[in-house]
Scaffold this motif. Sequence first.
Motif, short mmCIF file in Angstrom:
data_model
loop_
_atom_site.label_atom_id
_atom_site.label_comp_id
_atom_site.label_asym_id
_atom_site.label_seq_id
_atom_site.Cartn_x
_atom_site.Cartn_y
_atom_site.Cartn_z
N GLU A 235 -13.00 6.43 21.06
CA GLU A 235 -11.77 7.13 21.43
C GLU A 235 -11.58 8.38 20.57
O GLU A 235 -11.18 9.43 21.08
CB GLU A 235 -10.57 6.20 21.28
N ARG A 236 -11.88 8.28 19.28
CA ARG A 236 -11.77 9.43 18.39
C ARG A 236 -12.71 10.55 18.84
O ARG A 236 -12.33 11.72 18.90
CB ARG A 236 -12.09 9.02 16.95
N LYS A 237 -13.94 10.20 19.21
CA LYS A 237 -14.88 11.21 19.69
C LYS A 237 -14.41 11.82 21.00
O LYS A 237 -14.55 13.02 21.22
CB LYS A 237 -16.27 10.60 19.86
N HIS A 238 -13.85 11.01 21.86
CA HIS A 238 -13.36 11.52 23.14
C HIS A 238 -12.19 12.49 22.93
O HIS A 238 -12.13 13.54 23.56
CB HIS A 238 -12.93 10.36 24.03
N MET A 239 -11.26 12.13 22.06
CA MET A 239 -10.09 12.98 21.82
C MET A 239 -10.47 14.28 21.11
O MET A 239 -9.79 15.29 21.27
CB MET A 239 -9.05 12.23 20.99
N ASN A 240 -11.55 14.27 20.34
CA ASN A 240 -12.01 15.48 19.64
C ASN A 240 -12.97 16.30 20.50
O ASN A 240 -13.58 17.26 20.00
CB ASN A 240 -12.68 15.12 18.32
N ASP A 241 -13.13 15.93 21.76
CA ASP A 241 -14.05 16.60 22.68
C ASP A 241 -15.47 16.69 22.14
O ASP A 241 -16.16 17.68 22.33
CB ASP A 241 -13.53 18.01 23.03
N LYS B 233 -10.76 15.30 34.08
CA LYS B 233 -9.30 15.39 34.15
C LYS B 233 -8.74 15.40 32.74
O LYS B 233 -9.30 14.85 31.82
CB LYS B 233 -8.73 14.22 34.94
N ASP B 234 -7.61 16.01 32.59
CA ASP B 234 -7.00 16.14 31.27
C ASP B 234 -6.56 14.79 30.73
O ASP B 234 -5.83 14.05 31.37
CB ASP B 234 -5.79 17.09 31.35
N ALA B 235 -7.00 14.44 29.52
CA ALA B 235 -6.67 13.16 28.91
C ALA B 235 -5.19 13.04 28.62
O ALA B 235 -4.62 11.96 28.70
CB ALA B 235 -7.49 12.97 27.62
#
Length: 155
Positions: free
Chosen positions: A109-115, A146-148
């Motif tokens: 999740e951290r990697k996803h949120m940091n793109d 899509k925008d998270a």
Amino acid sequence: FVVVFVLTSASTMSLVFNALKKWHTYWLRKRLQQYGLQYHDLLTEGPILDKALARMPADMQEARERRIRRAFDLSLKKKYLPETEWVDPFQEVETYDKLLSQAQIEADERKHMNDEYWNTMFSMDKWYSYDTDKVWFWDPEVLSGKDAVQKLEGR
């Protein structure tokens, strides 16, 4: 001489794979019991495992360290534990799996949120599996671009 198995159906292949699975599980269980190890003591160190181990209670951390040291000592001496001291190596699997999957979910999740681009196939880090239906960032709409933030806000 050469032995050739003719695998004509899926059920025959299933029987062969199940037999190999049972043999491997038996062999692994016996080897772990001989050295007094748990299954998760064999996992290689990495950032996810380190985080999961840090969340374990202190007595479990200490027991793990003692098991690994005892196994190393027995291996150097080329000895095994007496059978009276053998324990089931899979008895704490659920506890470790919960900690590992939670740490892996947080890292993903951290990697996803940091793109950051992350892929389990090309990563050098060990990846622990979890149920992808229970996390929001594995949703096909999120993965397709899509925008998270919209997904989190429910738009």
